[in-house]
Design a protein around this motif. Structure first.
Motif, mmCIF file in Angstrom:
data_model
loop_
_atom_site.group_PDB
_atom_site.id
_atom_site.type_symbol
_atom_site.label_atom_id
_atom_site.label_comp_id
_atom_site.label_asym_id
_atom_site.label_seq_id
_atom_site.Cartn_x
_atom_site.Cartn_y
_atom_site.Cartn_z
ATOM 1 N N ILE A 180 0.753 -1.213 -0.104
ATOM 2 C CA ILE A 180 -0.161 -0.004 -0.001
ATOM 3 C C ILE A 180 1.046 1.176 -0.105
ATOM 4 O O ILE A 180 1.693 1.562 0.982
ATOM 5 N N LYS A 181 0.659 2.019 -1.005
ATOM 6 C CA LYS A 181 1.659 3.252 -0.994
ATOM 7 C C LYS A 181 0.808 4.511 -0.183
ATOM 8 O O LYS A 181 -0.415 4.898 -0.733
ATOM 9 N N VAL A 182 1.460 4.947 0.487
ATOM 10 C CA VAL A 182 0.901 5.949 1.422
ATOM 11 C C VAL A 182 1.539 7.201 0.875
ATOM 12 O O VAL A 182 2.663 7.533 1.364
ATOM 13 N N ILE A 183 0.882 8.389 0.341
ATOM 14 C CA ILE A 183 1.513 9.515 -0.359
ATOM 15 C C ILE A 183 0.767 10.822 0.094
ATOM 16 O O ILE A 183 -0.256 10.834 0.190
ATOM 17 N N THR A 184 1.800 11.828 0.333
ATOM 18 C CA THR A 184 1.266 13.081 0.513
ATOM 19 C C THR A 184 1.809 13.840 -0.739
ATOM 20 O O THR A 184 2.934 13.605 -1.519
ATOM 21 N N VAL A 185 0.956 14.785 -1.306
ATOM 22 C CA VAL A 185 1.415 15.616 -2.642
ATOM 23 C C VAL A 185 1.185 17.127 -2.551
ATOM 24 O O VAL A 185 0.637 17.415 -1.590
ATOM 25 N N ARG A 186 2.256 17.340 -3.293
ATOM 26 C CA ARG A 186 2.299 18.867 -3.289
ATOM 27 C C ARG A 186 1.106 19.705 -4.004
ATOM 28 O O ARG A 186 1.146 19.445 -5.393
ATOM 29 N N GLY A 187 0.404 20.331 -3.335
ATOM 30 C CA GLY A 187 -0.809 20.807 -4.409
ATOM 31 C C GLY A 187 -0.666 21.578 -5.367
ATOM 32 O O GLY A 187 -1.487 21.537 -6.342
ATOM 33 N N THR A 188 0.502 22.516 -5.500
ATOM 34 C CA THR A 188 0.858 23.175 -6.538
ATOM 35 C C THR A 188 1.110 22.358 -7.960
ATOM 36 O O THR A 188 1.170 22.883 -8.878
ATOM 37 N N ALA A 189 1.372 21.269 -7.637
ATOM 38 C CA ALA A 189 1.939 20.499 -8.688
ATOM 39 C C ALA A 189 0.955 19.452 -9.350
ATOM 40 O O ALA A 189 1.092 18.993 -10.467
ATOM 41 N N PHE A 190 -0.253 19.320 -8.747
ATOM 42 C CA PHE A 190 -1.349 18.739 -9.360
ATOM 43 C C PHE A 190 -2.550 19.510 -9.555
ATOM 44 O O PHE A 190 -3.276 20.061 -8.540
ATOM 45 N N GLN A 191 -2.993 19.834 -10.647
ATOM 46 C CA GLN A 191 -4.230 20.859 -10.903
ATOM 47 C C GLN A 191 -5.047 20.263 -12.082
ATOM 48 O O GLN A 191 -4.768 19.131 -12.723
ATOM 49 N N GLY A 192 -6.147 20.842 -12.256
ATOM 50 C CA GLY A 192 -6.898 20.431 -13.485
ATOM 51 C C GLY A 192 -8.092 19.542 -13.269
ATOM 52 O O GLY A 192 -8.832 18.984 -14.223
ATOM 53 N N VAL A 193 -8.669 19.466 -11.861
ATOM 54 C CA VAL A 193 -9.689 18.642 -11.705
ATOM 55 C C VAL A 193 -11.083 19.348 -12.054
ATOM 56 O O VAL A 193 -11.083 20.621 -11.655
#
Length: 350
Positions: A180-193
């Protein structure tokens, strides 16, 4: 006697085999992606989804496979969960209604989340690299006996991720073999929802009713009509060069208002008492990536640059022509900020 293939023969062999090999690889990849199942942790405050939740979903969708949202708190089914259900390409939303989870206390939220991860057989768990995510997901990873992957900025495959280290001076590619991969993401790097057009099913989650060793007492939030710092398209930040809280409040808010911008501050300004801690931009503050970032009286320490160097246009005002901020700035103005900022503000108002 063994024959030795010449380079031209090898190239020909690769040419003949490549189309079929590519087809097999693509079909295997497609089949594997169908097995992926990601749980996106949604942050809510007062029944409203926080912007960081959209980045979490964007990262989950980039992985491929099914994406499920998870939200918990008081009366979330009719508010935050219903809002999330409208997000396009979200398969379902798992909601747990319980007042005990409203403030996201990690002592009882982590067992709740771990229980729902186990029951849902998810391959990936993604949360925002926010105060909420950084407080919660390390505990969840410990409960699942896996290693967390923090603050990713890119996804290369289902088990390989990219994250900055050393204040962004080194980019690290991490491969995980955890089930199981538990991950936190940098908000500025993922957009477009896309927040409209979806029709996800809202289902009840498992509530272990874990006891919490802490109690929520109160909070004192700074309220402002200005854009939210983390998601604003324009940001005006002040630094130690402003010399006092009075000067910060005299110069920065009028300039920000003339641009319709959010207000930020360097750590030096926050530590000096010029601005509230919630306005801090940098490695130990918030990461921002606006269309315009205007740094006023900020020298450009590496810790500050780590939080804003992804901005589209960086402008700086500083009296020191050798200030490090000018090395990353697209536009620089060398001069006394106490003269230049009021002049700029007046021209912008006109």
């Amino acid at each position: 006697m063994a024959s030795i293939a010449t380079p031209s023969v090898l190239r020909a062999a690769r040419t003949r085999l490549y189309p079929s090999a590519r087809s097999i690889f693509n079909s295997q990849l497609s089949a594997y992606q169908r097995l992926l199942s990601t749980l996106a942790i949604l942050e809510q405050r007062g029944g409203k989804l926080q912007p960081s939740s959209l980045a979490t979903i964007a990262a989950a969708q980039k992985l491929g496979g099914s994406v499920t949202g998870f939200v918990a708190g008081a009366s979330v089914k009719g508010s935050a969960a219903a809002e999330a259900a409208k997000i396009k390409d979200l398969e379902k939303v798992v909601a747990v209604e319980n007042e005990a989870y409203e403030k996201g206390l990690p002592e009882n939220f982590a067992p709740l989340l771990a229980e729902n991860i186990r029951s849902g057989n998810y391959t990936h768990v993604i949360g925002a690299h926010s105060a909420f995510g950084k407080n919660l997901l390390p505990r969840v990873a410990a409960l699942l006996d896996v290693q967390q992957i923090s603050d990713i900025t890119a996804i290369e495959s289902e088990d390989t991720f990219v994250r900055p280290i050393y204040a962004g001076n080194v980019i690290l590619t991490v491969q995980s073999t955890d089930p199981i991969k538990v991950i936190t993401v940098r908000g500025t790097a993922f957009q477009g929802v896309e927040t409209e057009g979806g029709s996800a099913e809202i289902v009840d989650g498992v509530d272990p009713k874990a006891a919490s060793t802490t109690e929520w007492v109160s909070e004192d939030l700074a309220k402002s009509d200005r854009p939210d710092l983390a998601t604003a398209s324009r940001v005006v930040s002040g630094g130690r060069g402003l010399k006092s809280k009075e000067e910060f409040e005299r110069l920065i808010p009028p300039l920000a208002d003339s641009l319709g911008a959010a207000i930020g501050a360097s750590r030096a300004a926050v530590d000096s008492g010029f601005a509230d801690n919630s306005l801090q931009v940098g490695q130990t503050g918030k990461n921002v990536a606006p269309q315009l970032y205007l740094a006023v009286g900020i020298s450009g320490a590496i810790q500050h640059l780590a939080g804003m160097k992804d901005s589209k246009v960086i402008a700086a005002i500083n009296k020191d022509p050798e200030a490090p901020i000018f090395q990353v700035a697209d536009v620089g103005l060398v001069g006394d900020l106490f003269e230049k900022v009021p002049e700029l503000t007046e021209k912008l108002k006109q």
